[in-house]
Design a protein around this motif. Structure first.
Motif, PDB file in Angstrom:
ATOM      1  N   ILE A 113       0.845  -1.201   0.000  1.00  0.00           N
ATOM      2  CA  ILE A 113       0.000   0.000   0.000  1.00  0.00           C
ATOM      3  C   ILE A 113       0.880   1.251   0.000  1.00  0.00           C
ATOM      4  N   GLY A 114       1.944   1.236   0.800  1.00  0.00           N
ATOM      5  CA  GLY A 114       2.855   2.374   0.838  1.00  0.00           C
ATOM      6  C   GLY A 114       3.515   2.633  -0.508  1.00  0.00           C
ATOM      7  N   LEU A 115       3.936   1.581  -1.198  1.00  0.00           N
ATOM      8  CA  LEU A 115       4.526   1.738  -2.522  1.00  0.00           C
ATOM      9  C   LEU A 115       3.522   2.299  -3.523  1.00  0.00           C
ATOM     10  N   SER A 116       2.273   1.856  -3.439  1.00  0.00           N
ATOM     11  CA  SER A 116       1.235   2.374  -4.341  1.00  0.00           C
ATOM     12  C   SER A 116       1.019   3.863  -4.118  1.00  0.00           C
ATOM     13  N   ILE A 117       0.991   4.286  -2.855  1.00  0.00           N
ATOM     14  CA  ILE A 117       0.809   5.714  -2.552  1.00  0.00           C
ATOM     15  C   ILE A 117       2.005   6.517  -3.063  1.00  0.00           C
ATOM     16  N   GLN A 118       3.201   6.017  -2.876  1.00  0.00           N
ATOM     17  CA  GLN A 118       4.386   6.726  -3.356  1.00  0.00           C
ATOM     18  C   GLN A 118       4.355   6.882  -4.870  1.00  0.00           C
ATOM     19  N   LEU A 119       3.999   5.811  -5.586  1.00  0.00           N
ATOM     20  CA  LEU A 119       3.926   5.890  -7.047  1.00  0.00           C
ATOM     21  C   LEU A 119       2.873   6.891  -7.501  1.00  0.00           C
ATOM     22  N   PHE A 120       1.751   6.947  -6.791  1.00  0.00           N
ATOM     23  CA  PHE A 120       0.693   7.894  -7.141  1.00  0.00           C
ATOM     24  C   PHE A 120       1.167   9.338  -6.952  1.00  0.00           C
ATOM     25  N   ILE A 121       1.895   9.594  -5.873  1.00  0.00           N
ATOM     26  CA  ILE A 121       2.420  10.944  -5.639  1.00  0.00           C
ATOM     27  C   ILE A 121       3.455  11.296  -6.706  1.00  0.00           C
ATOM     28  N   TRP A 122       4.276  10.327  -7.112  1.00  0.00           N
ATOM     29  CA  TRP A 122       5.234  10.585  -8.193  1.00  0.00           C
ATOM     30  C   TRP A 122       4.520  10.991  -9.474  1.00  0.00           C
ATOM     31  N   LEU A 123       3.418  10.329  -9.764  1.00  0.00           N
ATOM     32  CA  LEU A 123       2.638  10.712 -10.950  1.00  0.00           C
ATOM     33  C   LEU A 123       2.143  12.147 -10.845  1.00  0.00           C
ATOM     34  N   LEU A 124       1.668  12.530  -9.666  1.00  0.00           N
ATOM     35  CA  LEU A 124       1.211  13.911  -9.468  1.00  0.00           C
ATOM     36  C   LEU A 124       2.365  14.903  -9.647  1.00  0.00           C
ATOM     37  N   ILE A 125       3.544  14.534  -9.162  1.00  0.00           N
ATOM     38  CA  ILE A 125       4.709  15.411  -9.312  1.00  0.00           C
ATOM     39  C   ILE A 125       5.041  15.614 -10.787  1.00  0.00           C
ATOM     40  N   TRP A 134       7.416  17.455  -2.191  1.00  0.00           N
ATOM     41  CA  TRP A 134       6.507  16.325  -2.395  1.00  0.00           C
ATOM     42  C   TRP A 134       7.267  15.008  -2.540  1.00  0.00           C
ATOM     43  N   TRP A 135       8.501  15.085  -3.022  1.00  0.00           N
ATOM     44  CA  TRP A 135       9.330  13.878  -3.038  1.00  0.00           C
ATOM     45  C   TRP A 135       9.585  13.382  -1.619  1.00  0.00           C
ATOM     46  N   TYR A 136       9.785  14.323  -0.709  1.00  0.00           N
ATOM     47  CA  TYR A 136      10.048  13.963   0.681  1.00  0.00           C
ATOM     48  C   TYR A 136       8.790  13.423   1.362  1.00  0.00           C
ATOM     49  N   ILE A 137       7.643  13.990   1.014  1.00  0.00           N
ATOM     50  CA  ILE A 137       6.375  13.504   1.592  1.00  0.00           C
ATOM     51  C   ILE A 137       6.126  12.057   1.152  1.00  0.00           C
ATOM     52  N   ALA A 138       6.348  11.775  -0.135  1.00  0.00           N
ATOM     53  CA  ALA A 138       6.152  10.409  -0.637  1.00  0.00           C
ATOM     54  C   ALA A 138       7.088   9.436   0.070  1.00  0.00           C
ATOM     55  N   ALA A 139       8.339   9.841   0.269  1.00  0.00           N
ATOM     56  CA  ALA A 139       9.299   8.977   0.953  1.00  0.00           C
ATOM     57  C   ALA A 139       8.908   8.746   2.408  1.00  0.00           C
ATOM     58  N   PHE A 140       8.404   9.788   3.071  1.00  0.00           N
ATOM     59  CA  PHE A 140       8.002   9.657   4.472  1.00  0.00           C
ATOM     60  C   PHE A 140       6.816   8.696   4.610  1.00  0.00           C
ATOM     61  N   ILE A 141       5.842   8.807   3.713  1.00  0.00           N
ATOM     62  CA  ILE A 141       4.682   7.902   3.751  1.00  0.00           C
ATOM     63  C   ILE A 141       5.126   6.461   3.522  1.00  0.00           C
ATOM     64  N   LEU A 142       6.036   6.262   2.576  1.00  0.00           N
ATOM     65  CA  LEU A 142       6.544   4.912   2.336  1.00  0.00           C
ATOM     66  C   LEU A 142       7.243   4.368   3.572  1.00  0.00           C
ATOM     67  N   GLY A 143       7.988   5.231   4.269  1.00  0.00           N
ATOM     68  CA  GLY A 143       8.673   4.798   5.481  1.00  0.00           C
ATOM     69  C   GLY A 143       7.718   4.337   6.566  1.00  0.00           C
ATOM     70  N   LEU A 144       6.545   4.938   6.640  1.00  0.00           N
ATOM     71  CA  LEU A 144       5.564   4.559   7.662  1.00  0.00           C
ATOM     72  C   LEU A 144       4.995   3.160   7.449  1.00  0.00           C
TER      73      LEU A 144
END
Length: 515
Positions: A113-125, A134-144
């Motif tokens: 799920i974390g990887l899916s969210i990160q990929l979605f944020i990358w698409l938005l970027i 936003w790169w840092y936000i995606a990485a932080f969410i993946l870390g959680l």
């Protein structure tokens, strides 16, 4: 002997998840190319430099463009890894320690799920050209969600449960070769696809792969907590050993049996085995750091002078690495085991190859010199594959989860913090000494090389001591000695311990100790 009830999890479900995650990781690994091209484009706009992205070639009039883009890309990656490091390390520890309460299926789905969210944020970027944070936000969410460390932890635990000790090492290497071969196919196709269509379609494809993985885990990975099941013969043997372990031997037979430390022999771990575990863990730590030092900055190095490779060339090179690794790593493992090499010797050979690879990258100045390293790359990753198997041979089944959690934490810490550190080092040295990080990796690889030599020596001594001890017991304890020892046991204590054992077997069946 013991076996596990593995009807709810089979090796094919594990293999399917590994394949899907491998293809997804092929896509994720290309995001560095997008970051590099993005900064090159910014530089070109600022200095009116024309770049032709259609044919994936870079034409510019300023020599500093490439160096500036590498510095900015390394800086972004370094900060991104730092943002994900703390939550990822904490969550890997928590999820690994509480995996039995949370369930393996839940812990396996969470990083997907974390990887899916990160990929979605990358698409938005990419679509909306969002700010850098936003790169840092995606990485932080993946870390959680624990990310790759937690994912590999559960899959390796499942592989350990599905295999026997005598073929476990080969199974780990086989899966490593399978995913490597799939990586070759993925990298080869992706390299050309980026030139044709760009990055966005690939990110959508990676999200679909994550959703398929979640589907397989939900419907085909119904892992339930299990306990080893003993047959009658082994159950009787276990009862006898447990019983004799608690019996007080009379003074008259203490001298005869003083060397028979049954509890330590069957249940405890000797000092040398503890040393073996420590040597294996520290070898894995320094190997992970050296491994991260090479592969975290290789992309920027290939973009640099004198190579100036395109996405297609990088994709082809990565594909060749994967193909050679898939074939030669398995052949190398077969040959080494055929000639009697144990896990420690195989790791020593692997670290020698790793040292040669790092030196080869550092002093390569032409394309053919990079392609020669394809003959070395397949043999540098044995430490990663064999660490799980080596530790499982020195642990009890109920200790696998805790020990593998430790390995997952080490992997996460070294890959995340190591990537941040080595990208920062590369950012500082890219202008004057771009190959410094490779020399650093070569130096780090010497530490696990020495540790595995020490591991081999301690294993040899342990084997010799076990052999000599068994010979002494055969001489000192013949059949008449054993009969005399049994007759001298206190009958009341025997009965008391027998009743205690039966009660313990009824009330604490989950705590059975398996040999």
């Amino acid at each position: 002997m013991y076996y596990y009830n593995m009807s709810n999890v089979n090796i094919y479900a594990i293999g399917s998840i590994l394949c899907l995650q491998t293809l997804s990781n092929c896509v994720i690994s290309t995001i560095g190319q997008y970051v590099y091209l993005f900064y090159l484009q910014i530089y070109s706009l600022n200095l009116n430099i024309t770049l032709n992205f259609t044919n994936d070639s870079f034409v510019y009039n300023e020599n500093n463009a490439d160096e500036w883009a590498q510095q900015q890309s390394a800086d972004l990656y370094s900060k991104r890894e730092l943002w994900s490091s703390i939550p990822m390390i904490i969550m890997t520890c928590l999820l690994g320690l509480y995996v039995t309460k949370l369930g393996r299926r839940f812990v396996l789905i969470l990083p997907m799920i974390g990887l899916s969210i990160q990929l979605f944020i990358w698409l938005l970027i990419i679509y909306f050209q969002l700010k850098t944070y936003w790169w840092y936000i995606a990485a932080f969410i993946l870390g959680l969600t624990g990310a790759d460390g937690t994912l590999h932890l559960i899959l390796n635990l499942s592989i350990t449960d599905c295999t026997k000790e005598n073929n476990r090492s080969t199974c780990f290497v086989f899966f490593e070769a399978m995913t490597t071969a799939l990586t070759a196919i993925g990298n080869f196709i992706i390299g050309y696809y980026i030139t044709w269509r760009g990055f966005t379609d690939l990110l959508f494809f990676s999200i679909i792969l994550q959703l398929l993985s979640i589907f397989i885990v939900i419907f085909f990975f119904k892992y339930s907590s299990h306990h080893p099941i003993l047959d009658r013969t082994n159950s009787t043997l276990l009862s006898s050993i447990e019983l004799y372990n608690d019996i007080k031997i009379k003074d008259s037979c203490c001298c005869c049996c003083s060397k028979m430390k049954l509890k330590n022999c069957f249940y405890g771990r000797s000092k040398k085995k503890s040393i073996n575990l420590l040597l294996t863990i520290f070898s894995y730590v320094f190997y992970s750091l050296a491994y991260t030092a090479i592969w975290s900055i290789l992309l920027w190095y290939l973009f640099d002078i004198p190579f100036n490779w395109s996405s297609t060339q990088i994709g082809n090179y990565n594909a060749l690495i994967s193909i050679s690794s898939a074939i030669l790593s398995v052949l190398g493992m077969k040959l080494l085991t055929h000639f009697g090499a144990n896990d420690a010797i195989i790791c020593v050979f692997s670290h020698i190859c790793f040292f040669g690879l790092a030196i080869g990258f550092a002093f390569a100045r032409q394309n053919w010199q990079l392609y020669i390293t394809l003959l070395i790359v397949p043999f540098v990753d044995y430490q990663s594959s064999l660490t799980w198997s080596m530790m499982s041979k020195w642990l009890k089944p109920n200790e696998y989860s805790t020990a593998f959690t430790l390995i997952a934490v080490i992997y996460t810490t070294c890959s995340i913090l190591g990537s941040a550190f080595f990208n920062w080092i590369y950012e500082l040295t890219v202008i004057d000494l771009p190959y410094f990080t490779f020399l650093l990796a070569a130096g780090l690889s010497l530490i696990p090389l020495i540790l595995n030599i020490c591991l081999f020596v301690t294993n040899q001594r342990l084997s010799d001591n076990i052999l000599s001890s068994s010979n002494e017991l055969d001489i000192q304890l013949d059949d008449s000695d054993l009969i005399w020892w049994e007759d001298s046991l206190d009958t009341n204590e025997f009965q008391n311990n027998s009743s205690v054992l039966k009660n313990n077997q009824i009330t604490n069946t989950d705590d059975l100790i398996i040999f």
